[in-house]
Design an enzyme around this catalytic site. Structure first.
Site, short mmCIF file in Angstrom:
data_model
loop_
_atom_site.label_atom_id
_atom_site.label_comp_id
_atom_site.label_asym_id
_atom_site.label_seq_id
_atom_site.Cartn_x
_atom_site.Cartn_y
_atom_site.Cartn_z
N LYS A 1 -12.32 -2.34 6.43
CA LYS A 1 -11.53 -3.27 7.25
C LYS A 1 -12.10 -3.31 8.66
CE LYS A 1 -8.75 -3.26 3.63
NZ LYS A 1 -7.84 -2.30 3.03
N ASP B 1 -1.69 6.18 6.79
CA ASP B 1 -2.75 5.34 6.22
C ASP B 1 -3.09 4.28 7.27
OD1 ASP B 1 -4.31 3.50 4.92
OD2 ASP B 1 -2.94 3.17 3.23
N TRP C 1 0.82 -1.22 0.00
CA TRP C 1 0.00 0.00 0.00
C TRP C 1 0.84 1.26 0.00
CZ3 TRP C 1 -4.28 -0.72 -2.11
CH2 TRP C 1 -5.03 -1.88 -1.89
C1 LIG Z 1 -7.29 -1.77 1.87
C2 LIG Z 1 -6.21 -0.77 1.98
C3 LIG Z 1 -6.06 0.28 1.06
C4 LIG Z 1 -6.94 0.43 -0.15
O1 LIG Z 1 -8.19 0.78 0.22
P1 LIG Z 1 -9.34 1.15 -0.83
O2 LIG Z 1 -10.45 1.56 0.06
O3 LIG Z 1 -9.63 -0.08 -1.61
O4 LIG Z 1 -8.84 2.26 -1.68
C5 LIG Z 1 -5.04 1.19 1.26
N1 LIG Z 1 -4.20 1.10 2.32
C6 LIG Z 1 -4.32 0.10 3.21
C7 LIG Z 1 -3.37 0.04 4.36
C8 LIG Z 1 -5.33 -0.85 3.08
O5 LIG Z 1 -5.43 -1.85 3.98
#
Ligand SMILES: *Cc1c(COP(=O)(O)O)cnc(C)c1O
Length: 358
Positions: A194, A170, A101
Site C-alpha cells: 500500500k 494492523d 480486515w
Molecule cells: C491489504 C490489507 C491486508 C491484507 O494484506 P496482504 O498483504 O494481502 O495479506 C490486511 N489488512 C489491511 C488493513 C490491508 O489494507
C-alpha cells in the site's frame, strides 16, 4: 503513458522511485549484476538491507527498545502469527472489529486464541469506529488488536489509544502517512504494497520486551525473536521488495519526511471529502470523525451509473476507482505516492461527470 493510479494495493509508487530503479535495474553500482540476482548475505546487499532499516527507524522515529523486522506472508500472515506467538500468555485476546480486515483477523485469530470481540460496527456496515479507550478491555487479554485504517470501507481511528494492555495494530494502509507515537504500541504490522513498496514484504515493528515473550515451542520461522536474531534473514528474504522499500524510505526522507506527507495527505483527503460533501450527486457514508485520509470511498446517487463512471474515468486516465467487490461504489486510494494534482484531476472529472449525468 503513466496515469493517475488510485489502486488500493498493490498501489502507486512514486515515479521518482521507479526512475531511480530503472537506472540501476540491469546493474547495481558496478556489482556486475542486478539486485535481484545477488546473495542476500553479500556485503553489497547487507548494506542495502541495513540502510533501509535505519532509514525506516529514522522516518518513523522508532525508539531503541523496538525491533524492526522485514518478513513475508503479508498482513494476512500476521493474523495467525500474532496469536500463535502470544496465546501462551493468557490464552485470550481482545479484538476490535471495524471492517473487512479486522473481521478476517478475528476469524483467523479465533482458530488459535480465545478472542473477546469487544467492539464491532458490522451492524452499521462499518461506517463508524470506536474510541478504544472507552471500551471494556478484558482483564485476561494478552493483547488488544485493532486496525487504525480499514482499507476497504475507508474508515479510520485517528487517535492512538492509551491502554494498559499490549496494543497491536494492523497499519497496512496507513503506515508512513503521518507521524505516529510508536511507544504506545507493542506490535505494529503492515503489508508493503500500500504505502511502502512492492508486494511480498511485511514490516513488523515490535517492542523488544514483548518480543521476548514469544512462544519458544513454535518453529523458528514462526517466532519474532528468531527472525530478530538473524536480522530478518532466517531464510532468504524478499530481497527485491526490501530494496525497493529502501528506495521509498529515501524518497520520503528527501521529500521532507512524515510531517510533509501528513500535511499533503490531509490536504488531498479534505479536498476530496469537501467536494463530495458539497455535491448532491456523490456521498460518503462514513462517520465524519472516522473518515480515512488514505482510502476515500464514495457512492453515486444512482448506482446504475457506476459502470459508466468507471469506464469514463478510466478513459480519462484515472485508474482503479472501483470500490471493493464486497461493498461496491467507488474508492480512491490516495497514499503518499498520489500527488495533489492527481486528486484535483479526479475532482475535475467527478464534476464533469455530475454535470453530464446528474
Ligand atoms: C491489504 C490489507 C491486508 C491484507 O494484506 P496482504 O498483504 O494481502 O495479506 C490486511 N489488512 C489491511 C488493513 C490491508 O489494507
Amino acid at each position: 503513458m503513466r496515469q493517475w493510479n488510485f489502486c488500493a494495493g498493490p498501489a502507486a509508487i512514486s515515479e521518482e522511485v521507479l526512475q531511480d530503479l530503472k537506472s540501476e535495474l540491469l546493474e547495481y553500482k558496478n556489482s556486475g549484476t542486478s539486485v535481484m540476482e545477488m546473495s542476500h548475505r553479500s556485503e553489497i546487499y547487507s548494506k542495502i538491507a541495513h540502510e533501509a532499516k535505519s532509514d525506516l527507524i529514522q522516518i518513523l522515529n522508532i525508539p531503541d527498545n523496538y525491533e524492526v523486522l522485514f518478513l513475508q506472508g503479508g498482513a494476512t500472515y500476521q493474523f495467525s502469527m500474532i496469536p500463535m506467538n502470544f496465546k501462551h500468555l493468557t490464552g485470550a485476546a481482545d479484538y476490535v472489529t471495524t471492517g473487512t480486515w479486522t473481521k478476517k483477523a478475528f476469524a483467523e485469530g479465533s482458530k488459535i486464541i480465545s478472542i473477546n470481540e469487544i467492539y464491532s460496527s458490522e451492524d452499521s456496515n462499518f461506517t463508524c469506529a470506536p474510541d478504544i479507550e472507552k471500551l471494556d478491555i478484558s482483564e485476561n487479554a494478552s493483547y488488544v488488536h485493532y486496525c487504525p485504517n480499514e482499507t476497504i470501507q475507508g474508515n479510520a481511528i485517528h487517535n492512538v489509544p492509551n491502554i494498559k494492555k499490549p496494543l497491536i495494530a494492523d497499519m497496512s494502509s496507513v503506515i508512513l502517512s503521518e507521524p505516529i507515537d510508536i511507544s504506545k504500541f507493542s506490535l505494529i504490522y503492515a503489508g508493503a504494497q500500500k504505502n511502502i513498496g512492492p508486494a511480498g514484504l511485511t514490516i513488523v515493528i515490535i517492542d523488544k520486551e514483548f518480543m521476548r515473550l514469544d512462544d519458544d515451542s513454535l518453529p523458528n520461522i514462526l517466532r519474532y525473536s528468531q527472525h530478530s536474531k538473524s536480522n530478518s534473514m532466517l531464510n532468504t528474504p524478499p530481497t527485491f521488495a526490501w530494496y525497493m522499500a529502501g528506495k521509498v524510505f529515501k524518497w520520503i526522507k528527501n521529500s521532507g519526511g512524515l510531517d510533509y506527507f501528513s500535511e499533503l495527505n490531509h490536504k488531498k483527503a479534505s479536498k476530496l471529502y469537501k467536494y463530495i460533501d458539497d455535491s448532491l450527486f456523490y456521498s460518503n457514508p462514513i462517520n465524519i470523525n472516522n473518515r480515512s485520509i488514505m482510502n476515500v470511498t464514495f457512492v453515486l446517487a444512482d448506482s446504475d451509473l457506476d459502470p459508466l463512471f468507471l469506464e469514463e474515468s478510466n478513459a480519462n486516465g484515472l485508474l482503479s476507482l472501483k470500490g471493493h467487490r464486497s461493498i461496491g461504489g467507488m474508492r480512491a486510494s490516495i497514499y503518499n505516492a498520489m500527488p495533489l494534482e492527481g486528486v484535483e484531476e479526479l475532482i475535475k472529472f467527478m464534476k464533469y461527470f455530475e454535470l453530464k449525468y446528474g
